[in-house]
Design a protein around this motif. Structure first.
Motif, PDB file in Angstrom:
ATOM      1  N   VAL A  54      29.385 -12.912  57.757  1.00 19.67           N
ATOM      2  CA  VAL A  54      30.683 -12.224  57.730  1.00 19.67           C
ATOM      3  C   VAL A  54      30.969 -11.685  56.327  1.00 19.67           C
ATOM      4  N   ASP A  55      30.671 -12.462  55.308  1.00 20.07           N
ATOM      5  CA  ASP A  55      30.889 -11.987  53.938  1.00 20.07           C
ATOM      6  C   ASP A  55      30.034 -10.760  53.639  1.00 20.07           C
ATOM      7  N   GLN A  56      28.782 -10.774  54.086  1.00 20.67           N
ATOM      8  CA  GLN A  56      27.912  -9.617  53.884  1.00 20.67           C
ATOM      9  C   GLN A  56      28.447  -8.402  54.649  1.00 20.67           C
ATOM     10  N   ALA A  57      28.961  -8.650  55.848  1.00 23.68           N
ATOM     11  CA  ALA A  57      29.523  -7.558  56.642  1.00 23.68           C
ATOM     12  C   ALA A  57      30.727  -6.943  55.935  1.00 23.68           C
ATOM     13  N   LEU A  58      31.568  -7.777  55.329  1.00 18.22           N
ATOM     14  CA  LEU A  58      32.743  -7.274  54.613  1.00 18.22           C
ATOM     15  C   LEU A  58      32.341  -6.470  53.382  1.00 18.22           C
ATOM     16  N   ILE A  59      31.261  -6.885  52.735  1.00 16.20           N
ATOM     17  CA  ILE A  59      30.770  -6.134  51.582  1.00 16.20           C
ATOM     18  C   ILE A  59      30.333  -4.733  52.029  1.00 16.20           C
ATOM     19  N   ARG A  60      29.665  -4.654  53.193  1.00 15.58           N
ATOM     20  CA  ARG A  60      29.199  -3.371  53.701  1.00 15.58           C
ATOM     21  C   ARG A  60      30.342  -2.486  54.192  1.00 15.58           C
ATOM     22  N   LEU A  61      31.307  -3.091  54.893  1.00 17.41           N
ATOM     23  CA  LEU A  61      32.340  -2.305  55.566  1.00 17.41           C
ATOM     24  C   LEU A  61      33.596  -2.117  54.735  1.00 17.41           C
ATOM     25  N   GLY A  62      33.847  -3.039  53.792  1.00 20.39           N
ATOM     26  CA  GLY A  62      35.089  -2.973  53.030  1.00 20.39           C
ATOM     27  C   GLY A  62      36.161  -3.833  53.661  1.00 20.39           C
ATOM     28  N   GLU A  63      37.177  -4.185  52.865  1.00 20.87           N
ATOM     29  CA  GLU A  63      38.214  -5.108  53.310  1.00 20.87           C
ATOM     30  C   GLU A  63      39.085  -4.528  54.425  1.00 20.87           C
ATOM     31  N   GLY A  64      39.098  -3.189  54.579  1.00 20.26           N
ATOM     32  CA  GLY A  64      39.965  -2.582  55.588  1.00 20.26           C
ATOM     33  C   GLY A  64      39.342  -2.485  56.968  1.00 20.26           C
ATOM     34  N   ALA A  65      38.177  -3.054  57.157  1.00 14.37           N
ATOM     35  CA  ALA A  65      37.484  -2.944  58.441  1.00 14.37           C
ATOM     36  C   ALA A  65      38.211  -3.722  59.528  1.00 14.37           C
ATOM     37  N   GLU A  66      38.035  -3.262  60.777  1.00 13.33           N
ATOM     38  CA  GLU A  66      38.631  -3.953  61.916  1.00 13.33           C
ATOM     39  C   GLU A  66      37.782  -5.160  62.297  1.00 13.33           C
ATOM     40  N   LEU A  67      38.435  -6.121  62.975  1.00 13.77           N
ATOM     41  CA  LEU A  67      37.770  -7.370  63.329  1.00 13.77           C
ATOM     42  C   LEU A  67      36.518  -7.117  64.175  1.00 13.77           C
ATOM     43  N   SER A  68      36.618  -6.251  65.159  1.00 13.56           N
ATOM     44  CA  SER A  68      35.468  -6.006  66.041  1.00 13.56           C
ATOM     45  C   SER A  68      34.284  -5.439  65.267  1.00 13.56           C
ATOM     46  N   ALA A  69      34.577  -4.559  64.297  1.00 14.15           N
ATOM     47  CA  ALA A  69      33.501  -3.971  63.495  1.00 14.15           C
ATOM     48  C   ALA A  69      32.857  -5.025  62.602  1.00 14.15           C
ATOM     49  N   ILE A  70      33.672  -5.924  62.067  1.00 17.48           N
ATOM     50  CA  ILE A  70      33.146  -6.998  61.216  1.00 17.48           C
ATOM     51  C   ILE A  70      32.209  -7.899  62.011  1.00 17.48           C
ATOM     52  N   ILE A  71      32.614  -8.240  63.227  1.00 18.41           N
ATOM     53  CA  ILE A  71      31.795  -9.115  64.064  1.00 18.41           C
ATOM     54  C   ILE A  71      30.463  -8.451  64.407  1.00 18.41           C
ATOM     55  N   ARG A  72      30.522  -7.150  64.755  1.00 18.93           N
ATOM     56  CA  ARG A  72      29.268  -6.438  65.072  1.00 18.93           C
ATOM     57  C   ARG A  72      28.344  -6.388  63.850  1.00 18.93           C
ATOM     58  N   ALA A  73      28.919  -6.090  62.686  1.00 19.86           N
ATOM     59  CA  ALA A  73      28.092  -6.017  61.468  1.00 19.86           C
ATOM     60  C   ALA A  73      27.518  -7.377  61.119  1.00 19.86           C
ATOM     61  N   THR A 123      38.432 -12.815  57.882  1.00 18.25           N
ATOM     62  CA  THR A 123      37.202 -13.586  57.693  1.00 18.25           C
ATOM     63  C   THR A 123      37.190 -14.798  58.608  1.00 18.25           C
ATOM     64  N   GLY A 124      38.297 -15.534  58.620  1.00 23.51           N
ATOM     65  CA  GLY A 124      38.382 -16.728  59.456  1.00 23.51           C
ATOM     66  C   GLY A 124      38.230 -16.410  60.934  1.00 23.51           C
ATOM     67  N   GLU A 125      38.866 -15.313  61.376  1.00 21.67           N
ATOM     68  CA  GLU A 125      38.777 -14.929  62.783  1.00 21.67           C
ATOM     69  C   GLU A 125      37.351 -14.519  63.152  1.00 21.67           C
ATOM     70  N   ALA A 126      36.699 -13.782  62.251  1.00 20.57           N
ATOM     71  CA  ALA A 126      35.328 -13.347  62.527  1.00 20.57           C
ATOM     72  C   ALA A 126      34.378 -14.538  62.560  1.00 20.57           C
ATOM     73  N   VAL A 127      34.545 -15.460  61.611  1.00 21.51           N
ATOM     74  CA  VAL A 127      33.706 -16.662  61.588  1.00 21.51           C
ATOM     75  C   VAL A 127      33.910 -17.472  62.858  1.00 21.51           C
ATOM     76  N   ALA A 128      35.175 -17.619  63.277  1.00 23.20           N
ATOM     77  CA  ALA A 128      35.471 -18.380  64.497  1.00 23.20           C
ATOM     78  C   ALA A 128      34.786 -17.744  65.709  1.00 23.20           C
ATOM     79  N   ALA A 129      34.762 -16.411  65.747  1.00 22.83           N
ATOM     80  CA  ALA A 129      34.095 -15.729  66.859  1.00 22.83           C
ATOM     81  C   ALA A 129      32.597 -16.028  66.876  1.00 22.83           C
ATOM     82  N   LEU A 130      31.977 -16.036  65.692  1.00 20.78           N
ATOM     83  CA  LEU A 130      30.545 -16.337  65.610  1.00 20.78           C
ATOM     84  C   LEU A 130      30.263 -17.791  65.963  1.00 20.78           C
TER      85      LEU A 130
END
Length: 205
Positions: free
Chosen positions: A179-198, A158-165
Motif C-alpha cells: 500500500v505504501d508503494q502504491a501511494l508513492i506511485r499514485l500520490g496521496e490524492g488517489a482513490e481507495l479502489s485505485a490504491i488497492i489495485r496498485a 492507508t488503513g482502509e487499503a491495508v484492511a482490504a488486503l
C-alpha cells in the motif's frame, strides 16, 4: 547520542535497514510504514533516530522519516508496558495525526489493531496519551470533551487499503509495504479502489 543519520540506503530488510554513512554502516530498526516509504537502495536517505539500550538487546537505533513519528514513538515508549516493538506497531497502524484523533475519541479498537497490542494495553495507551504531545510539531491529544486535536486528522486511506488486503489473506507487513508503494506511485490524492489495485500489482511483482 545519535539524533539523525544521513547517508546511502544500502539494504532494506523486513524490520530494519542499513544506512551507509561515509563507509560506516548503521543498522536501524524501522516500522513497516517507514520501510515501505524508503527510497530505492543506493539513494540517499535521512532518518530521525531514537537510541535505546536494553540488557537483552544492547544498544539499538530506531529510525523515522519524520520528526513527528520519532516524537510519537518516544511518547509511546514512555508508557508502562509499551516497548519499542509495540510502539512501532502502533505507528504502523496509526500515524501521529491518526493516533491523536483515535485517542481523543477513545477509540481503543483502533489502537488494538497494532500487532502485539491487546485490549488492556490499548486502553492504557488511550488513557495515558490524553493531553500529551505527539510528535515534534506539537500535536496534542484533547482531554475529555475538549478539542480533538491541534490539527484535524483525515480518515486514513492507508488503513482502509491495508484492511482490504488483509481480508484477501495478505500478510500484514506485506500489505502495508504494498500500500505504501502504491501511494508513492499514485500520490496521496488517489482513490481507495485505485490504491488497492496498485497494491495488488505490487504484490504480484
Amino acid at each position: 547520542m545519535i539524533g539523525r543519520l544521513r547517508g546511502v540506503l544500502a539494504e532494506v530488510e523486513l524490520d530494519h535497514c542499513l544506512i551507509d554513512c561515509m563507509g560506516v554502516g548503521y543498522v536501524v530498526a524501522c516500522g513497516a510504514r517507514t520501510l515501505g516509504r524508503m527510497p530505492a537502495p543506493g539513494d540517499e536517505v535521512t532518518l530521525h533516530i531514537e537510541s535505546s539500550w536494553s540488557a537483552e538487546n544492547g544498544p539499538r537505533l530506531y529510525g523515522f522519516l519524520t520528526r513527528d513519528d520519532r516524537g510519537a514513538f518516544t511518547t509511546l515508549t514512555g508508557i508502562q508496558g509499551v516497548g519499542p516493538k509495540a510502539a512501532l506497531s502502533v505507528l504502523d497502524v496509526l500515524p501521529p495525526g491518526d493516533l491523536a484523533a483515535a485517542v481523543a475519541r477513545e477509540d481503543k479498537a483502533a489502537v488494538a489493531r497494532a500487532n502485539g497490542v491487546g485490549p488492556k494495553l490499548a486502553l492504557r495507551i488511550v488513557t495515558e496519551l490524553k493531553g500529551k504531545p505527539l510528535g515534534a510539531g506539537g500535536l496534542t491529544v484533547g482531554t475529555g470533551s475538549g478539542p480533538v486535536a491541534a490539527t484535524p486528522a483525515a480518515p486514513s486511506l492507508t488503513g482502509e487499503a491495508v484492511a482490504a488486503l488483509l481480508g484477501l489473506g495478505v500478510v500484514e507487513v506485506n500489505a502495508r509495504r504494498a500500500v505504501d508503494q502504491a501511494l508513492i506511485r499514485l500520490g496521496e490524492g488517489a482513490e481507495l479502489s485505485a490504491i488497492i489495485r496498485a497494491a495488488l500489482q505490487e504484490l504480484g511483482r
